[in-house]
Scaffold this active site. Structure first.
Site, PDB file in Angstrom:
ATOM      1  N   LYS A 116       0.055   3.621  -2.834  1.00 62.23           N
ATOM      2  CA  LYS A 116      -1.011   4.619  -2.830  1.00 62.23           C
ATOM      3  C   LYS A 116      -0.467   6.049  -2.817  1.00 62.23           C
ATOM      4  O   LYS A 116      -1.191   6.994  -3.151  1.00 62.23           O
ATOM      5  CB  LYS A 116      -1.931   4.395  -1.624  1.00 62.23           C
ATOM      6  CG  LYS A 116      -2.716   3.076  -1.679  1.00 62.23           C
ATOM      7  CD  LYS A 116      -3.587   2.896  -0.448  1.00 62.23           C
ATOM      8  CE  LYS A 116      -4.521   1.699  -0.565  1.00 62.23           C
ATOM      9  NZ  LYS A 116      -3.888   0.424  -0.215  1.00 62.23           N
ATOM     10  N   LYS A 152       2.719   6.756   4.875  1.00 60.40           N
ATOM     11  CA  LYS A 152       1.898   5.618   4.474  1.00 60.40           C
ATOM     12  C   LYS A 152       2.561   4.287   4.808  1.00 60.40           C
ATOM     13  O   LYS A 152       3.754   4.110   4.590  1.00 60.40           O
ATOM     14  CB  LYS A 152       1.645   5.696   2.961  1.00 60.40           C
ATOM     15  CG  LYS A 152       0.623   4.698   2.455  1.00 60.40           C
ATOM     16  CD  LYS A 152      -0.775   5.077   2.899  1.00 60.40           C
ATOM     17  CE  LYS A 152      -1.756   3.943   2.701  1.00 60.40           C
ATOM     18  NZ  LYS A 152      -1.567   2.833   3.664  1.00 60.40           N
ATOM     19  N   SER A 172      -5.976   3.269   4.443  1.00 60.63           N
ATOM     20  CA  SER A 172      -5.407   2.407   3.395  1.00 60.63           C
ATOM     21  C   SER A 172      -6.489   1.641   2.652  1.00 60.63           C
ATOM     22  O   SER A 172      -6.316   0.470   2.276  1.00 60.63           O
ATOM     23  CB  SER A 172      -4.377   1.436   3.986  1.00 60.63           C
ATOM     24  OG  SER A 172      -3.518   0.945   2.984  1.00 60.63           O
ATOM     25  N   SER A 200       0.788  -1.243   0.000  1.00 58.85           N
ATOM     26  CA  SER A 200       0.000   0.000   0.000  1.00 58.85           C
ATOM     27  C   SER A 200       0.812   1.281   0.000  1.00 58.85           C
ATOM     28  O   SER A 200       0.223   2.368  -0.123  1.00 58.85           O
ATOM     29  CB  SER A 200      -0.966   0.000   1.187  1.00 58.85           C
ATOM     30  OG  SER A 200      -2.027  -0.894   0.961  1.00 58.85           O
TER      31      SER A 200
END
Length: 417
Positions: free
Chosen positions: A70, A253, A131, A67
């Protein structure tokens, strides 16, 4: 408690320099840093302003990052918003596949309902804080129309940022098998997005520099996702936001998958100096945060922040022809900064001044560009854009009047003989 960063001034620099005309000045002595071997496949720490690499471990090798992907989707979205191609209130409706993905309990998500529409702002917050995987796919649809077209855009954008080694198959970093009929064409179901930690640092730096408002979202510890009055509370997967170690982390993140392990791109702004770190392939959830703290503590305990202010002289002169004085002092054209080992010595700081031409002729106006400075550290790790030093213009510290035209002609004749 972390030691407070010591902000070094230009007096430190100039008091230790050896002046060599238009050549180089050095700080002489040896400085050895303690070793740090983080428990992760790869890691990097960079200065968010300059891109200086402060620490690196296997930083150019690509690995699955889950993730953390992203962040590239967020960059493309913010770019589209700033260009006026889409707005925060634009609404988008999920496909049946995306509804199924959003309700897959194996994955991080906010639940989406078929036939409901959601604003880009809702989806953006769900993507960065929780997420949310299906929400990320909806953002791609809103920008490009389909997942396939959005993946193509991600690939193009990565290349425009100087990233040429990434493998990109999804907007969210999921293993392709989870994407159902929205899998990228001719893609094996077991593949995932792969980036190097240097790639992720480049994306993180671009986000923070160009769209610093992202930190207003990534620093949120939770959000309430409102779907027509049905509220889902989403907690941030970044556990360092509530850590008591005084690191002041406010982004960015996490990423987790079987192939990627536990990953984390972080940023912290301590004493006014922002650092980006990226950890890939930590062994578990706690480890990615512990290794990030170890890396940040290592930097704060072993490095100082050297700031060189605009208009400071670096005590290097350039020779001038046909002027009422034979040389001119120079100053730097813009603020510079470097992370340097504490008690830096060791020829650590290297300063080179190159005149803009072989003949700098009077008259010269104060503030005129007369050359270029290159500043680096011996043994440095370079910068994430591939450069090895900081560059800035060398400006004339004062004006130099030209000599009488007859005297100039005589000197020119003498030079020609």
């Amino acid at each position: 408690m972390l030691k407070k960063l010591k902000k070094l001034g230009i007096s430190f620099l100039t008091s230790l320099m050896v002046v060599t005309g238009i050549g180089q000045g050095f700080i002489n002595a040896d400085q050895t840093l303690p070793q740090l071997d983080l428990e992760a496949k790869s890691a990097i720490a960079v200065d968010a302003k300059t891109g200086q690499i402060i620490y690196a471990k296997d930083d150019k090798q690509t690995y699955p990052v889950a993730s953390m992907s992203k962040l590239l989707t967020a960059y493309i979205l913010l770019q589209a918003i700033h260009k006026g191609e889409i707005t925060w209130e634009t609404r988008v409706t999920p496909t049946a596949t995306e509804v199924d993905i959003s309700n897959n309990t194996e994955l991080t998500n906010v639940p989406l309902q078929e036939g409901h529409s959601y604003t880009i702002r809702q989806l953006y917050q769900a993507m960065l804080v929780g997420s949310a995987n299906a929400a990320t796919m909806l953002i791609g649809n809103a920008i490009s129309g389909t997942q396939t077209k959005f993946i193509d855009k991600m690939r193009e954008t990565a290349k425009s940022l100087g990233i040429t080694d990434a493998k990109i198959y999804s907007a969210n970093g999921l293993t392709a098998k989870y994407l159902g009929d929205e899998i990228y064409p001719n893609t094996d179901e077991n593949v995932e997005n792969e980036f190097s930690v240097r790639d992720m640092a480049i994306i993180s730096q671009k986000l923070i520099k160009e769209y610093p408002e992202i930190l207003e979202t990534t620093k949120l510890t939770k959000i309430d996702f409102n779907d027509n009055g049905e509220i889902t509370t989403v907690n941030n997967t970044n556990e360092l936001l509530q850590d008591d170690s005084n690191l002041e982390v406010d982004g960015l993140k996490t990423g987790t998958s079987d192939a990627a392990g536990y990953c984390f791109a972080s940023t912290t702004n301590k004493d006014g100096h922002r650092i980006i770190t990226v950890i890939a392939g930590a062994k578990d959830n706690d480890a990615r945060f512990d290794q990030t703290k170890n890396l940040l503590n290592y930097i704060y305990n072993n490095y100082d922040y050297l700031a060189i202010s605009t208009n400071q002289a670096l005590r290097q002169d350039i020779k001038v022809k046909y002027g009422k004085q034979s040389s001119i002092s120079t100053i730097i054209g813009n603020d510079l900064s470097l992370w340097v080992p504490k008690n830096t010595r060791a020829k650590a700081l290297q300063i080179k001044l190159t005149p803009k031409s072989s003949k700098i002729e009077a008259p010269i106006k104060q503030g005129e560009t007369v050359g270029d400075y290159q500043i680096t550290i011996a043994g440095n790790l370079g910068f994430i854009d591939g450069s090895t030093d900081l560059k800035t213009k060398a400006l004339a510290a004062n004006s130099v009047e030209g000599i009488n035209i007859l005297i100039k002609w005589w000197q020119m004749l003498s030079d020609a003989i």
